[in-house]
Design a protein around this motif. Sequence first.
Motif, PDB file in Angstrom:
ATOM      1  N   GLU A 138      98.238  99.321 -44.126  1.00 15.91           N
ATOM      2  CA  GLU A 138      97.366 100.221 -44.658  1.00 15.91           C
ATOM      3  C   GLU A 138      97.584 100.836 -46.000  1.00 15.91           C
ATOM      4  N   ILE A 139      96.636 101.187 -46.779  1.00 20.24           N
ATOM      5  CA  ILE A 139      97.004 101.491 -48.319  1.00 20.24           C
ATOM      6  C   ILE A 139      97.163 103.040 -48.266  1.00 20.24           C
ATOM      7  N   VAL A 140      98.201 103.804 -48.259  1.00 21.82           N
ATOM      8  CA  VAL A 140      98.182 105.020 -48.183  1.00 21.82           C
ATOM      9  C   VAL A 140      99.157 105.584 -49.287  1.00 21.82           C
ATOM     10  N   PHE A 141      98.616 106.573 -49.844  1.00 23.33           N
ATOM     11  CA  PHE A 141      99.355 107.539 -50.959  1.00 23.33           C
ATOM     12  C   PHE A 141      99.710 108.916 -50.412  1.00 23.33           C
ATOM     13  N   LYS A 142     100.886 108.947 -50.372  1.00 28.23           N
ATOM     14  CA  LYS A 142     101.284 110.325 -49.734  1.00 28.23           C
ATOM     15  C   LYS A 142     101.761 111.306 -50.701  1.00 28.23           C
ATOM     16  N   ASN A 143     101.624 112.628 -50.579  1.00 26.63           N
ATOM     17  CA  ASN A 143     101.985 113.941 -51.484  1.00 26.63           C
ATOM     18  C   ASN A 143     101.297 113.727 -52.854  1.00 26.63           C
ATOM     19  N   VAL A 144      99.972 113.535 -52.650  1.00 31.67           N
ATOM     20  CA  VAL A 144      99.000 113.621 -54.134  1.00 31.67           C
ATOM     21  C   VAL A 144      98.286 115.008 -53.920  1.00 31.67           C
ATOM     22  N   TYR A 145      98.150 115.268 -55.082  1.00 33.46           N
ATOM     23  CA  TYR A 145      97.254 116.694 -55.244  1.00 33.46           C
ATOM     24  C   TYR A 145      95.752 116.430 -55.638  1.00 33.46           C
ATOM     25  N   PRO A 146      94.870 116.918 -54.859  1.00 32.93           N
ATOM     26  CA  PRO A 146      93.365 116.841 -55.130  1.00 32.93           C
ATOM     27  C   PRO A 146      92.845 117.678 -56.049  1.00 32.93           C
ATOM     28  N   LEU A 147      91.888 117.011 -56.829  1.00 32.40           N
ATOM     29  CA  LEU A 147      91.108 118.070 -57.732  1.00 32.40           C
ATOM     30  C   LEU A 147      89.669 117.567 -57.431  1.00 32.40           C
ATOM     31  N   TYR A 148      88.852 118.588 -57.095  1.00 27.03           N
ATOM     32  CA  TYR A 148      87.517 118.245 -56.900  1.00 27.03           C
ATOM     33  C   TYR A 148      86.403 119.197 -57.891  1.00 27.03           C
ATOM     34  N   GLY A 149      85.531 118.421 -58.342  1.00 27.61           N
ATOM     35  CA  GLY A 149      84.523 119.385 -59.069  1.00 27.61           C
ATOM     36  C   GLY A 149      83.063 118.481 -59.033  1.00 27.61           C
ATOM     37  N   GLN A 150      82.172 119.556 -59.483  1.00 31.31           N
ATOM     38  CA  GLN A 150      80.685 118.947 -59.233  1.00 31.31           C
ATOM     39  C   GLN A 150      80.058 119.864 -60.186  1.00 31.31           C
ATOM     40  N   ILE A 151      79.033 119.098 -60.831  1.00 30.47           N
ATOM     41  CA  ILE A 151      77.659 119.795 -61.527  1.00 30.47           C
ATOM     42  C   ILE A 151      76.471 119.146 -60.674  1.00 30.47           C
ATOM     43  N   ASP A 152      75.860 120.425 -60.156  1.00 31.27           N
ATOM     44  CA  ASP A 152      74.838 119.914 -59.084  1.00 31.27           C
ATOM     45  C   ASP A 152      73.544 120.532 -59.663  1.00 31.27           C
ATOM     46  N   ILE A 153      72.530 119.767 -59.745  1.00 28.64           N
ATOM     47  CA  ILE A 153      71.180 120.309 -60.193  1.00 28.64           C
ATOM     48  C   ILE A 153      70.500 121.320 -59.367  1.00 28.64           C
ATOM     49  N   LYS A 154      70.518 122.433 -59.670  1.00 33.10           N
ATOM     50  CA  LYS A 154      70.172 123.741 -59.170  1.00 33.10           C
ATOM     51  C   LYS A 154      68.695 123.636 -58.433  1.00 33.10           C
ATOM     52  N   GLY A 155      68.484 123.885 -57.262  1.00 31.18           N
ATOM     53  CA  GLY A 155      67.217 123.929 -56.548  1.00 31.18           C
ATOM     54  C   GLY A 155      66.578 122.565 -56.474  1.00 31.18           C
ATOM     55  N   SER A 156      67.238 121.241 -56.417  1.00 33.45           N
ATOM     56  CA  SER A 156      66.754 120.077 -56.592  1.00 33.45           C
ATOM     57  C   SER A 156      65.897 119.881 -55.351  1.00 33.45           C
ATOM     58  N   SER A 157      66.031 120.292 -54.393  1.00 35.23           N
ATOM     59  CA  SER A 157      65.035 119.844 -53.139  1.00 35.23           C
ATOM     60  C   SER A 157      63.891 120.690 -53.135  1.00 35.23           C
ATOM     61  N   GLU A 158      63.812 122.084 -53.523  1.00 37.45           N
ATOM     62  CA  GLU A 158      62.722 122.535 -53.785  1.00 37.45           C
ATOM     63  C   GLU A 158      61.989 122.019 -54.932  1.00 37.45           C
ATOM     64  N   HIS A 159      62.632 121.718 -55.938  1.00 39.48           N
ATOM     65  CA  HIS A 159      61.714 121.080 -57.065  1.00 39.48           C
ATOM     66  C   HIS A 159      61.084 119.842 -56.628  1.00 39.48           C
ATOM     67  N   ARG A 160      61.696 118.980 -55.814  1.00 41.67           N
ATOM     68  CA  ARG A 160      61.294 117.862 -55.538  1.00 41.67           C
ATOM     69  C   ARG A 160      59.919 117.920 -54.667  1.00 41.67           C
ATOM     70  N   ASN A 161      60.040 118.982 -53.646  1.00 42.13           N
ATOM     71  CA  ASN A 161      59.080 119.312 -52.619  1.00 42.13           C
ATOM     72  C   ASN A 161      57.934 119.953 -53.370  1.00 42.13           C
ATOM     73  N   GLU A 162      58.252 120.373 -54.705  1.00 43.96           N
ATOM     74  CA  GLU A 162      57.049 120.940 -55.457  1.00 43.96           C
ATOM     75  C   GLU A 162      56.501 120.104 -56.147  1.00 43.96           C
ATOM     76  N   THR A 163      57.041 118.889 -56.580  1.00 44.77           N
ATOM     77  CA  THR A 163      56.219 117.892 -57.515  1.00 44.77           C
ATOM     78  C   THR A 163      55.671 116.897 -56.344  1.00 44.77           C
TER      79      THR A 163
END
Length: 789
Positions: free
Chosen positions: A444-469
Motif C-alpha cells: 500500500e502507498i502510505v505517507f505518514k506524518n504529513v500536514y494537511p492544508l485545505y481550502g476552497q472558493i465556493d460559488i455562493k448560493g449556487s443551488s438556489e441560483h440553479r433552481n431559479e434559472t
Amino acid sequence: MDIQFFKESPFTTIISFHKLIESFEEIAQSDVDYRSNYAKAILEQIELIPELRTGIQDYSVIKNNEALIKNILADLFPTALTHNEIKAVTIPFQNISFNYTERFKKILKNAGDEFYMEIRDFSEHQFYINNCCLILSSYYKQHIDFNQPFFYDIPDENGIEKHYRILYNADFMEIIPTENAVPLTQEDIDQLLDNYNDINLWKSKFPKGSWILRGFGIVSLFDATTESAISILKSSLLKPGPKTVATDQEVSNIFQSIFNLPNLKVGFIIYNPEEEKFMRPAKYENQMKSFLLSADQEVDCKNAFFGCSFENLLDNKEPFVISNVSKFTEEQTNKKLGEHLLSQGIQSCIFAPVIKNGHLLGVVELVSQNTRDLNSVNATKLDLVLPYLTDTIDRVNTDMQHQIEAIIQREYTTIHPSVYWKFKRESQNYFQNMNHTKDYIFKEIVFKNVYPLYGQIDIKGSSEHRNETVKIDLKSQLTALMEIFDNQEENSNLVLLEQRKFELESLRSELDYPLKADTEQHIQRYIEEEIHPILKNTKSNAKSEKLEQLYFDSLDEKTGMFYQERKKFDNAMSIINKRLATVLDRKQVEAQQIYPHYYERFKTDGVEHNLYIGASIAPTKPFDIMYLHNLRLWQLQTLCEMELEHHELKESLPYELDVTSLILVFSSALSIRFRMDEKRFDVDGTYNARYEVVKKRIDKSHIKGTNERITEKEKITIVYSQNSEEAEYLKYIKYLQHKKILEPSIEQFEVEDLQGVSGLRAIRVKVINNNSNPGIKKITYQDLLDELN
C-alpha cells in the motif's frame, strides 16, 4: 581538370610524376625491345617538359600536356577498363583531379555543368587534421587509423542522387619537411592524438605550408548508392524526437536512389489492431503523407475501398504489388482502389507490410507515375530497408504508448508528481519480481506524518441560483406553448386543446412555489409526451405556425427544453471554475519550490484543493515546520488572488454569481493512504477521520448562536481550533493588510458545534476589491466564451 583548395593546409602541394619517370628509365634499360623502345620514346617527350619530373605548381602545364600525361599513366589506367572503372589522378582530400576514365567523364557530364564535386560532410577542420595525420603516418611511422568512409554524392541524368565510395592510392607520393616544419617528439604526438578538436594545437605543430606533398595520388570510386542510401535512411530514422523526423521528400530521395527511379514517392499508414483500421500518422502529417488515405484520416481494413486486394497483405503479411494500375482497375473488385490511385496519377505501386514479431505495424507505400516502374522483381529491394523501418516504427509505437500512458496519468488519475516516485518504486519492485513469482502483493502507498492544508472558493448560493434559472426557463417554455395554443384554429381537437391549456397553466402556477426534486423531469416528460405530439399533428394558421417554428428553434438540441437562463448560469459557473483553477494551478508551480508536496484540486460548485506536506513525501530533502508555515501563507495569498480574479470577471459574466472563500487549519500530522478502489488519496485512521468530517461540513456551518453562515462573499474565512493557529494567521493577515491586499477590519467568532466536533473558531477578513482600479483590463463576455471553448 577540377581544382579547388581549402584555404589552409600543412602542405605545399607539388604534382610530380618522378616515380613513374624513374620506372620508365628502368624499362628503357631492359632487354625487351618493344618495352624499351616505348619507354625511350616517352622519356624523350618528358625531357621537353622538365616540370613533369621536378614538380608542377602551375596547373596549366597539366592542361597543355593531357595527351603526354595520359601516356605516362597508361599502365595505371588501362584502355580496356576505361569504360568500367571510375578513376582519376588526384591529391588525397583535395579537389585536384584530372586524367579521368571514360566512365568517370560520363558520370560528371550527366551531373551537369553546374555540379561541383566535393566530399560529403568534409569540413576544413577535418581536411587540415587528416593531412597532419598523413604526415604522422607516413613520415613519423605512427600507426594511426584515420581513414573513414568518404563519399561523393553525384546526380545522374535523371536527377537521382548516386553515392560513390572514395578510395585513395598514395603509392606515388612522398612527404618532405621544409625548414619551417616543427620537429615532433613522441610526447607531442601523444598530445595531438588526445586533442583532435584543438585545431590551434595541430596548426602549431604543423604550421601552414611547412611540409611538401610531392607526387600524385589515384582516386577510385565504386557505386555504393544502395548501401549509402540505406545508411542515410537508417540515420534519418534514428533521429530522436518529432522535430527531427525526416520529411517525405527526404525519404523519397533515399528510396529513389535505392530503386533508381526519379519519380518514386513514399507514403506510410499505421495499422490499429484494436479497431482493425488503417490510419494516417497525424502527428507527422507534414513530414509523411499517405496515398491510400489521401483524404480520410482513417479507414476500416475490411472497407470495400480495398476490395479483396489487401487480404493477402493482411492475412499473409506479403507485399501487394500493382505494376499496371490502369489494367488493375479493369476488374470490378479493384475499381474503387484503382480509380483512387489513378486520380493521383499513380500507375504502379508497392504496398509493403511492416511486421514485428508477427504483428502488422503499418504499410509502406511506394508509388510511381510510370507503368511497370514498380513490380514484383524490384519489390525485393524492400528486404534491404524494411528491417530498419520495422525497428523505427516499433520504437515510435512504443514511444507513443508511453506518451499515451503519461497523458492518461496526467489527465485521468490523481498520481501527483510529488508522490510519483513511490508508485514508480513499487512498480519497479513488481517488475523485478514478476519473473520469479506470480504471487507478488503490491504494498500500500502510505505517507505518514504529513500536514494537511485545505481550502476552497465556493460559488455562493449556487443551488438556489440553479433552481431559479430552471424555473425561469420552464416558465418561458410553458408561456410560449400557451401562446401557441391561444392562436390555434378551431377544429375537432378544441376540447383537448382547452384541457392542455389548463394543464399548462397549472404547471406554470406550480413554479411560483419552491422547486421540488422531480418538478423539472415531470414538466419535461409532460411536454414531450402530451404537448409536442399535438403541435406536430394539428393544422395551424400562419401566425401559429410562425410561433411554433420560433418555439422549436428555441429548444436545446440535447434536452429538448428551453435552456437560455440555465445556459447563462452554467457558462458563468464554468468560466469562474476555469479561471480560478488556472490561477491555483499556476501558483502551485511556484509553491512546489517551497518544498515538494502533494496537491490535488476539484471543480464542484467552485474550486477546492488539498495539500499535504511532510518529510515522507520528499525523503531526500530535510523537512522543517517552517515549510508548512510558508505554504500556509502561500495558500492565503493565493486565495486572495483568486478572489481578485473573480472580481475582475464579475462584471463580464452572463449571470452574476458571488463566491466565498474558506481555509481549514489543522496542525496535527496525519497519514494519507492511496485507495486502490477509488484511485485517490484519503486520510488514514479513525482519529484522522475528524479532519474529513470537518472538511465536508464546515462551509455550510453558522456562527455560533446565529443563523449567519461563517462564509461571506468577498471575504476569506479561516477556521481553526488552537490558539497557536490563531496567532499564526493573525500575523499573516497583518502582513497582507500592510501589502494592501486585505482590509483593516477583522471579524473573529466561534463556529457552531458540528456532529462530533466542537470548539472550532474562525477569523473572517475582506479582500480589497481592485475593480475600481483603472489599470485592470476589462473583459467581455465573448472573450470569456472564446476562452471557455
